[in-house]
Design a protein around this motif. Sequence first.
Motif, PDB file in Angstrom:
ATOM      1  N   TYR A  60       1.823  -6.905   8.797  1.00 57.91           N
ATOM      2  CA  TYR A  60       2.696  -5.876   8.237  1.00 57.91           C
ATOM      3  C   TYR A  60       1.849  -4.678   7.812  1.00 57.91           C
ATOM      4  O   TYR A  60       1.352  -4.589   6.694  1.00 57.91           O
TER       5      TYR A  60
ATOM      6  N   LYS B 249      12.756  -4.914   5.831  1.00 58.39           N
ATOM      7  CA  LYS B 249      12.594  -5.743   4.623  1.00 58.39           C
ATOM      8  C   LYS B 249      13.717  -6.760   4.471  1.00 58.39           C
ATOM      9  O   LYS B 249      13.511  -7.859   3.949  1.00 58.39           O
TER      10      LYS B 249
ATOM     11  N   ASP C 167       5.772  -9.666   2.359  1.00 57.44           N
ATOM     12  CA  ASP C 167       5.135  -8.352   2.476  1.00 57.44           C
ATOM     13  C   ASP C 167       3.770  -8.413   3.145  1.00 57.44           C
ATOM     14  O   ASP C 167       2.931  -7.524   2.961  1.00 57.44           O
TER      15      ASP C 167
ATOM     16  N   LEU D 256      10.700 -10.028   7.427  1.00 57.23           N
ATOM     17  CA  LEU D 256       9.444  -9.815   6.711  1.00 57.23           C
ATOM     18  C   LEU D 256       9.110 -11.026   5.846  1.00 57.23           C
ATOM     19  O   LEU D 256       9.950 -11.531   5.092  1.00 57.23           O
TER      20      LEU D 256
END
Length: 327
Positions: A233, A265, A281, A278
């Motif tokens: 990410y 997200k 994160d 996701l």
Amino acid sequence: MINLSKESIDALKNGKNLLAFSHGVDSSALFYLLNDAGVEFDIAIVDYNVRAQSKDEVKSAKALAKNFKKKIFTLSVKLEGGNFEAKAREIRYEFFKKIFLEHGYKNLILAHQLDDRLEWFMMQLSRGAGLLQMLGMNEHESREWCEIYRPLIGISKAEILAYLKEGKLAYFVDESNVDEKFKRNFIRAKFTTEFLANFKEGVARSFKILEAERTKFVPKISKISQDLYSVKYDENALNGIDRVAKTLGVVMSEAQRLECKRCLKGGCVISGRIAVGLYKDESVLIAPFVKTKMDKDFKEKCRILGIPAQIRGYLFSAGINLAELRF
């Protein structure tokens, strides 16, 4: 005299090959060039039933295959609704994939040439795309089920036409390729053909340099299981999602890329087929989208582990042990 890419030819001599054939200018020339280069291959052709001439193309392709003792795979389809090009591409690649899985082919040979590459570059530029999207048409790329090679990628359309005419070799012309209501045809008519007539060598050299330099922007992708991928990410994550989606059989449109970026997200599903979510994160998980009933214990374990909701159906249906997952 046309010299095919040595890198591609060397690779193709060490695998079972299928040529995506249309009997247009490019694939017709590539058929004869590959044969002269000593590359063994079979062909596959799709009839979309939108032109009367397509029946003649398939008939001629069958005769050509018989004459050169090659297998030919054919598919006849009728597509409805809009976005014909995207649907045709999806159908075409599903057809190729089926052939590969059933008959053990390794390499898919595509007849894209330098004009196609420049036209793709200009189309992506007109859409506000990034470098990796503009350079999306490379000589070699890997997919889950095949290796793709484009031996003509440094050869111009004009050179290919001259080769066919000099050898008095048969080919067909798709009249829709001159209809300027299509963006690609507009770019071809107004820019690329004349530009390459004057600057072909420089353009081919620039693409070689750009292809080497693009590795700096390649996203970090890990394959976790059969069809489960993880993309780091960071600023290159969207490019990674794009590449994995292509590997899994879906070529994302610019609208889908923007939607994916906006919804990343919370997770999303691309074309009803690919799940994206996701994870902590840190990474983006990508897998085929599977809608199925899951037991409460499994869902609770996924929640505790922070596994995105869109990915859970695939994990459950594939029988993947959550305790052994390493992202």
